[in-house]
Design a protein around this motif. Sequence first.
Motif, short mmCIF file in Angstrom:
data_model
loop_
_atom_site.label_atom_id
_atom_site.label_comp_id
_atom_site.label_asym_id
_atom_site.label_seq_id
_atom_site.Cartn_x
_atom_site.Cartn_y
_atom_site.Cartn_z
N GLU A 100 0.86 -1.19 0.00
CA GLU A 100 0.00 0.00 0.00
C GLU A 100 0.89 1.24 0.00
OE1 GLU A 100 -3.86 1.62 -0.11
OE2 GLU A 100 -3.35 -0.50 -0.03
N ASP A 101 0.76 2.09 -1.02
CA ASP A 101 1.62 3.27 -1.16
C ASP A 101 0.88 4.55 -0.76
OD1 ASP A 101 3.74 1.79 -2.11
OD2 ASP A 101 3.21 2.08 -4.22
N LEU A 102 1.56 5.37 0.00
CA LEU A 102 1.07 6.69 0.35
C LEU A 102 1.99 7.70 -0.32
CD1 LEU A 102 -1.20 7.85 2.22
CD2 LEU A 102 0.55 8.09 3.98
N VAL A 103 1.56 8.23 -1.48
CA VAL A 103 2.38 9.17 -2.25
C VAL A 103 2.19 10.56 -1.66
CG1 VAL A 103 2.87 10.12 -4.53
CG2 VAL A 103 2.10 7.73 -4.30
N LEU A 104 3.27 11.12 -1.11
CA LEU A 104 3.14 12.35 -0.33
C LEU A 104 2.71 13.54 -1.18
CD1 LEU A 104 6.08 12.09 2.22
CD2 LEU A 104 3.86 10.93 2.16
N ALA A 105 3.10 13.56 -2.44
CA ALA A 105 2.74 14.69 -3.31
C ALA A 105 1.24 14.78 -3.54
CB ALA A 105 3.46 14.56 -4.64
#
Length: 254
Positions: A100-105
């Motif tokens: 699960e990825d949390l892309v900060l941008a």
Amino acid sequence: MLIAVFYSILIFSVVATEEDIGLFKLIDTKAAEAFIDSAELVVVGFLEGEDSSGYQELVAAAKRVDSVPVAICTVKEVWADYGLSSDTISLFRKADDHREDLVLAKLKKLEADGLVNFITTNEVRYITEYNQVTAVGLFNSEVKSHLLLFVNKGTEEYSELKARLGALAPEFIGKFLFVLINGAVKSNSRSLGYFGLKSQDLPRVGIYDGDSDMKWLLPEQEISTEQVREFCKSFLRGDLKEVKQAGAEAKTEL
């Protein structure tokens, strides 16, 4: 095997400073692979550096979710191996081979509370205790078939059955999520009732298939590894489709 993984992490990574509560710094892909393989659930912050947005929030979150190993990787070559091109906090879990990825941008705002929520709501393990928080990760998983252990926490058989089914779960990665439902918790009475069970009927084992919204109970007997394994295999073969469903009334959720 665990010792080998542990030493590979020591060789290929450097432990961060004390204020970072021992976050691993991953310096190459081999280190990242070893770290990700070291536990059922890990978090890696693919961040440009300690001054990056999200770094201090990740450190703060790691202090509050100390049951989940957390590492940091600032090496762009490693990012590329994971298909990443910008600052991302990734959660890796073995139970359903999921990332699960949390892309900060893409976030308007990032706080430690949000990261804690991200980790806890995605905390799916080889055997996950069902509650309002873990339900999010369980039902969002691509694996829709759940092997359910209904047992009253605090009873003689609780720890033994949890360990027994937890050890079996890796055989069914990608096919089942193994879920423990504590019958001693009043809020779980709905889950038991869905299977036609009451707290005094436990322990029991069932299967819930989210795709068909169907459910089955293993016949009441001593719960052995072999019986549960065969129960799972019977479902995968399609042998349970014609078996009478558990419980008197079909509902849409556990």
